[in-house]
Design a protein around this motif. Structure first.
Motif, mmCIF file in Angstrom:
data_model
loop_
_atom_site.group_PDB
_atom_site.id
_atom_site.type_symbol
_atom_site.label_atom_id
_atom_site.label_comp_id
_atom_site.label_asym_id
_atom_site.label_seq_id
_atom_site.Cartn_x
_atom_site.Cartn_y
_atom_site.Cartn_z
ATOM 1 N N MET A 177 119.805 20.613 -29.709
ATOM 2 C CA MET A 177 119.902 21.241 -30.900
ATOM 3 C C MET A 177 119.117 22.111 -31.437
ATOM 4 S SD MET A 177 121.693 18.938 -33.825
ATOM 5 C CE MET A 177 123.389 18.363 -33.719
ATOM 6 N N ASN A 178 119.315 23.413 -31.449
ATOM 7 C CA ASN A 178 118.259 24.343 -32.166
ATOM 8 C C ASN A 178 118.131 24.082 -33.548
ATOM 9 O OD1 ASN A 178 120.382 25.803 -33.217
ATOM 10 N ND2 ASN A 178 120.383 27.333 -31.566
ATOM 11 N N ARG A 179 117.022 24.752 -34.361
ATOM 12 C CA ARG A 179 116.687 24.595 -35.771
ATOM 13 C C ARG A 179 117.907 25.019 -36.661
ATOM 14 N NH1 ARG A 179 111.069 24.330 -37.470
ATOM 15 N NH2 ARG A 179 109.915 23.696 -35.339
ATOM 16 N N SER A 180 118.447 26.027 -36.121
ATOM 17 C CA SER A 180 119.476 26.543 -37.138
ATOM 18 C C SER A 180 120.878 25.711 -37.166
ATOM 19 C CB SER A 180 119.982 28.044 -36.561
ATOM 20 O OG SER A 180 120.742 27.944 -35.245
ATOM 21 N N LYS A 181 121.097 24.925 -35.946
ATOM 22 C CA LYS A 181 122.065 23.829 -36.166
ATOM 23 C C LYS A 181 121.628 22.849 -36.836
ATOM 24 C CE LYS A 181 124.877 24.979 -32.205
ATOM 25 N NZ LYS A 181 126.535 25.044 -32.592
ATOM 26 N N ILE A 182 120.283 22.421 -36.747
ATOM 27 C CA ILE A 182 119.861 21.445 -37.340
ATOM 28 C C ILE A 182 119.880 21.553 -38.876
ATOM 29 C CG2 ILE A 182 117.856 19.731 -38.006
ATOM 30 C CD1 ILE A 182 117.229 20.037 -34.953
ATOM 31 N N GLN A 183 119.569 22.729 -39.323
ATOM 32 C CA GLN A 183 119.553 23.062 -40.584
ATOM 33 C C GLN A 183 121.049 23.248 -41.309
ATOM 34 O OE1 GLN A 183 116.786 23.374 -42.794
ATOM 35 N NE2 GLN A 183 118.007 23.344 -44.406
ATOM 36 N N GLU A 184 121.837 23.606 -40.357
ATOM 37 C CA GLU A 184 123.130 23.816 -41.031
ATOM 38 C C GLU A 184 123.536 22.362 -41.102
ATOM 39 O OE1 GLU A 184 127.272 25.156 -38.509
ATOM 40 O OE2 GLU A 184 125.695 26.306 -38.317
ATOM 41 N N TYR A 185 123.588 21.522 -40.271
ATOM 42 C CA TYR A 185 124.004 20.013 -40.365
ATOM 43 C C TYR A 185 123.462 19.400 -41.815
ATOM 44 C CZ TYR A 185 124.325 15.000 -39.533
ATOM 45 O OH TYR A 185 124.978 13.923 -39.552
ATOM 46 N N ILE A 186 121.911 19.814 -42.003
ATOM 47 C CA ILE A 186 121.285 19.118 -43.202
ATOM 48 C C ILE A 186 122.014 19.907 -44.402
ATOM 49 C CG2 ILE A 186 119.201 19.217 -44.409
ATOM 50 C CD1 ILE A 186 117.801 18.992 -41.880
ATOM 51 N N ASP A 187 122.261 20.840 -44.585
ATOM 52 C CA ASP A 187 122.879 21.772 -45.645
ATOM 53 C C ASP A 187 124.276 20.924 -45.775
ATOM 54 O OD1 ASP A 187 120.688 23.136 -45.957
ATOM 55 O OD2 ASP A 187 121.431 24.994 -44.787
ATOM 56 N N LYS A 188 125.080 20.943 -44.792
ATOM 57 C CA LYS A 188 126.411 20.291 -44.729
ATOM 58 C C LYS A 188 126.198 18.723 -45.353
ATOM 59 C CE LYS A 188 130.326 18.972 -41.966
ATOM 60 N NZ LYS A 188 130.551 18.798 -40.747
ATOM 61 N N ARG A 189 125.418 18.200 -44.811
ATOM 62 C CA ARG A 189 125.314 16.626 -45.385
ATOM 63 C C ARG A 189 124.899 16.652 -46.877
ATOM 64 N NH1 ARG A 189 127.487 12.611 -43.726
ATOM 65 N NH2 ARG A 189 125.898 11.335 -44.395
ATOM 66 N N GLU A 190 124.031 17.535 -47.443
ATOM 67 C CA GLU A 190 123.507 17.696 -48.702
ATOM 68 C C GLU A 190 124.693 18.143 -49.745
ATOM 69 O OE1 GLU A 190 120.109 20.364 -48.913
ATOM 70 O OE2 GLU A 190 118.848 18.683 -48.273
ATOM 71 N N ALA A 191 125.539 18.990 -49.113
ATOM 72 C CA ALA A 191 126.591 19.435 -49.799
ATOM 73 C C ALA A 191 127.707 18.260 -49.871
ATOM 74 C CB ALA A 191 127.317 20.519 -49.204
ATOM 75 N N GLN A 192 127.828 17.485 -49.199
ATOM 76 C CA GLN A 192 128.769 16.169 -49.078
ATOM 77 C C GLN A 192 128.068 15.227 -49.862
ATOM 78 O OE1 GLN A 192 128.758 15.095 -45.057
ATOM 79 N NE2 GLN A 192 130.509 16.084 -44.709
ATOM 80 N N ARG A 193 126.599 14.972 -49.947
ATOM 81 C CA ARG A 193 126.162 13.770 -51.066
ATOM 82 C C ARG A 193 126.138 14.581 -52.558
ATOM 83 N NH1 ARG A 193 123.371 9.988 -49.442
ATOM 84 N NH2 ARG A 193 121.851 10.170 -51.106
ATOM 85 N N GLU A 194 126.098 15.831 -52.684
ATOM 86 C CA GLU A 194 126.174 16.133 -54.134
ATOM 87 C C GLU A 194 127.283 15.873 -54.751
ATOM 88 O OE1 GLU A 194 125.719 20.422 -54.413
ATOM 89 O OE2 GLU A 194 123.792 20.429 -53.497
ATOM 90 N N SER A 195 128.593 15.505 -54.291
ATOM 91 C CA SER A 195 129.697 15.032 -55.028
ATOM 92 C C SER A 195 129.742 13.741 -54.934
ATOM 93 C CB SER A 195 130.889 15.728 -54.148
ATOM 94 O OG SER A 195 130.892 15.098 -52.858
ATOM 95 N N ILE A 196 128.623 12.800 -54.495
ATOM 96 C CA ILE A 196 128.791 11.434 -54.423
ATOM 97 C C ILE A 196 128.255 10.869 -55.479
ATOM 98 C CG2 ILE A 196 128.044 9.166 -53.426
ATOM 99 C CD1 ILE A 196 128.272 10.584 -50.633
ATOM 100 N N TYR A 197 126.980 11.033 -55.953
ATOM 101 C CA TYR A 197 126.378 10.594 -57.135
ATOM 102 C C TYR A 197 125.978 11.545 -58.297
ATOM 103 C CZ TYR A 197 125.427 6.930 -53.738
ATOM 104 O OH TYR A 197 125.684 5.890 -53.030
#
Length: 187
Positions: free
Chosen positions: A1-21
């Motif tokens: 996985m390259n850096r851009s894909k990793i950062q994309e995954y991190i951003d996606k997970r953070e967006a999902q978590r924002e709606s949880i708590y």
């Protein structure tokens, strides 16, 4: 996985978590996180940020009496501690060892905060595990029964019907216990 894909995954997970708590600040020291009540008891160097706390929070932390958050390299780390009067917990996870934790595990002088959980959620006991253990005991486990029988035997010095020998295999030794033959059987 390259850096851009990793950062994309991190951003996606953070967006999902924002709606949880969601943290709702009530006053200087009290707030709720998804309706669960907390009290801010220490805020060293303004380390507390309700939104960052909500972003990093996990339901695993709901079982602790206190939650400590410390900042290092712009990252918030959360760790749970139990109240000092809890007897079932080892010493290092109790809140009275907070200074040791801050000194040993945190960056020197880092901002931190301590939050008191006002409604601790004790983890549920999984009843099916207990019933499985109970059923196993009822059925009987031959290995366990044998072990119990061995433990209830008198000490070796008081066993007149057994003899003990040491058997060597190279550098290793093992003990061999045998029934003594009665004097009538030897003839």
């Amino acid at each position: 996985m390259n850096r851009s894909k990793i950062q994309e995954y991190i951003d996606k997970r953070e967006a999902q978590r924002e709606s949880i708590y969601h943290a709702v600040v009530q006053d200087q020291t009290h707030f709720t996180l998804n309706g669960h009540r907390y009290e801010l008891v220490a805020n060293y160097r303004d380390g507390f940020d309700a939104d960052a706390f909500a972003d990093r929070f996990s339901m695993v932390l709901a079982k602790y009496d206190y939650i400590v958050g410390d900042w290092g390299y712009n990252q918030l780390r959360l760790r749970g501690f139990y109240a000092a009067q809890r007897s079932h917990v080892n010493g290092e996870r109790k809140i009275n060892n907070l200074e040791d934790y801050l000194f040993e595990a945190c960056n020197f002088g880092c901002p931190y905060f301590v939050v008191h959980n006002l409604a601790v959620k004790e983890p549920r006991q999984h009843h099916h595990h207990h019933s499985r253990r109970r059923n196993k005991r009822k059925r009987g486990n031959a290995a366990i029964k044998t072990r119990v029988d061995k433990l209830t035997q008198p000490p070796v010095a008081q066993r007149h019907h057994q003899e003990v020998k040491t058997v060597r295999h190279g550098r290793h030794r093992r003990f061999l216990m045998r029934q003594r033959q009665s004097k009538g059987a030897e003839k």
